[in-house]
Design an enzyme around this catalytic site. Structure first.
Site, PDB file in Angstrom:
ATOM      1  N   SER A   1     -13.996  -0.282   8.222  1.00 12.89           N
ATOM      2  CA  SER A   1     -12.577  -0.138   8.521  1.00 12.89           C
ATOM      3  C   SER A   1     -12.037  -1.423   9.151  1.00 12.89           C
ATOM      4  O   SER A   1     -12.179  -2.499   8.574  1.00 12.89           O
ATOM      5  CB  SER A   1     -12.360   1.082   9.423  1.00 12.89           C
TER       6      SER A   1
ATOM      7  N   ASP B   1      -8.788   6.847  -0.358  1.00 10.26           N
ATOM      8  CA  ASP B   1      -8.600   6.045   0.843  1.00 10.26           C
ATOM      9  C   ASP B   1      -7.422   5.103   0.605  1.00 10.26           C
ATOM     10  O   ASP B   1      -7.361   4.433  -0.436  1.00 10.26           O
ATOM     11  CB  ASP B   1      -9.878   5.256   1.134  1.00 10.26           C
TER      12      ASP B   1
ATOM     13  N   HIS C   1     -11.648   7.792   3.807  1.00 11.22           N
ATOM     14  CA  HIS C   1     -11.768   6.849   4.909  1.00 11.22           C
ATOM     15  C   HIS C   1     -12.412   7.518   6.132  1.00 11.22           C
ATOM     16  O   HIS C   1     -12.033   8.619   6.522  1.00 11.22           O
ATOM     17  CB  HIS C   1     -10.403   6.299   5.300  1.00 11.22           C
TER      18      HIS C   1
END
Length: 415
Positions: free
Chosen positions: A201, A355, A385
């Protein structure tokens, strides 16, 4: 006292009911996601905790909020997949204001190069800088698993977080810690030619930026490979196909991403619409980087689901002056110069179909390949995600979680 307890009960119950309504009114759970009921449950709890922070942050000190989460955490492990926990080494291993933890190899390493004398080291950056979440042991199981399965030393770096610290604290802290340990690899018996950096991320964004910044440093060992798990590598265009298609998919909606971005970059939240619509980016800047940011670089098969062609709105100079630092290469590593990209180490990129950051991985993959960098790409049709953090959480795990972790392990063992 009874009145106070009743009032608190009503308050917390009311917030939870609101979070449930918010989820079902605004959230989209694609049919390709496995265990949708589980994901809905996790997202409701996530919204509940985020809402509590928003409501209480003006009245309760940060330590009180952390106490709240420390109570919630044993009941709902890892419900906040974007939160980087703060691990601490003994005092003599601290790097300035940065904290880190070292996960040693569980057995004699097999990843050392022939003739080498040490182990591989991972420099791991995971989670995000959103709000004041800071749950202990959030990534501990994942780090232990990676170190054990790859017989590697794994170093996890903690960094200063919002609301007390803003950009460029994250980048500076991780850069300082990375340089410190790259210079001290011999201390830990690590083979300097076998260093892998990994990030998830926003951690993937920092890994990408640090790897770029270390290009050409003759005083440091060269990074062997970078592993980027659904990274955030550009803040220019939030209207790419995946941003449109997955803007309301748990556990990272576009609204939450933009709010977190504003919090970290100290941008007033009133400019969120300008950021989403691209009006904070000057026309000449769009023209300069369009060759790398254009949706035309996204394969056609990823545009079949609800994508509408888009162009930025009229330029807003006031928005640009407020948000211009989000266009810096440290915050948008996708726009680094070709000469820098061409010198990057081989890369392993993970993307998830459900995502909003899927297309960031696709754009960065193309940038790397266009400059001759070897890229291994792993895409999950059922991924979302934050899924990697659930891989060892039993009832809370998802098939895609273990797939990502095992793919990363397989890649690292193969280089």
């Amino acid at each position: 006292m009874r009145v106070l307890l009743l009032a608190l009960t009503v308050f917390f119950l009311g917030v939870f009911v609101w979070a449930v309504f918010e989820h079902f009114l605004t959230t989209d759970v694609p049919a390709t996601l496995q265990h949708p009921a589980k994901l809905r449950f996790l997202h409701c709890i996530f919204l509940y905790l985020v809402t509590l922070v928003s409501l209480l942050s003006g009245y309760v000190i940060t330590s009180g909020l952390l106490l709240l989460f420390s109570v919630a955490y044993p009941l709902f492990p890892l419900l906040l997949p974007f939160c980087l926990c703060l691990f601490r080494l003994p005092q003599d291993r601290l790097v300035s204001s940065v904290s880190a933890v070292l996960f040693p190899s569980p057995s004699p390493p097999f990843l050392a190069l022939p003739g080498g004398c040490g182990e591989m080291v991972w420099v791991l950056l995971m989670g995000c800088c959103s709000d004041c979440f800071c749950l202990a042991d959030c990534y501990h199981g994942l780090c232990n698993y990676l170190a054990r399965e790859t017989d590697s030393v794994l170093l996890m770096i903690g960094y200063r977080k919002v609301p007390d610290h803003h950009s460029p604290a994250l980048f500076q802290d991780c850069m300082n810690a990375s340089i410190h340990f790259l210079k001290a690899l011999e201390t830990y018996g690590v083979d300097a030619s076998r260093v892998v950096v990994c990030g998830e991320s926003i951690g993937g964004a920092v890994v990408a930026a640090i790897t770029q910044a270390l290009v050409g440093r003759s005083d440091l060992p060269r990074i062997r490979a970078q592993v980027l798990i659904y990274p955030f590598v550009q803040a220019f265009c939030l209207q790419l196909p995946s941003f449109q298609q997955n803007q309301n998919v748990p556990l990272l909606s576009r609204k939450f991403l933009v709010t977190s971005l504003c919090n970290y970059l100290a941008i007033d939240l009133s400019w969120r619409d300008a950021i989403v619509n691209g009006t904070c980016v000057p026309p000449d800047v769009w023209r300069k980087y369009e060759k790398w940011l254009s949706p035309d670089n996204i394969p056609k098969k990823f545009k079949n689901r609800g994508y509408q062609p888009w162009s930025p709105g009229p330029f807003n100079e006031a928005a640009y002056l407020e948000a211009r630092h989000m266009l810096d290469v440290e915050n948008s590593p996708l726009i680094a110069d070709d000469e820098v990209i061409a010198q990057l180490p081989e890369s392993f990129l993970v993307s998830c179909e459900n995502d909003i950051l899927r297309d960031d991985s696709l754009l960065y993959k193309k940038r790397l390949e266009d400059q001759g960098v070897r890229v291994t790409w792993y895409h999950l049709e059922d991924g979302f995600h934050g899924s990697v953090i659930f891989f060892d959480k039993k009832a809370l795990s998802f098939p895609c979680s273990l797939k990502i972790v095992n793919a990363v392990v397989s890649y690292v063992k193969g280089i």
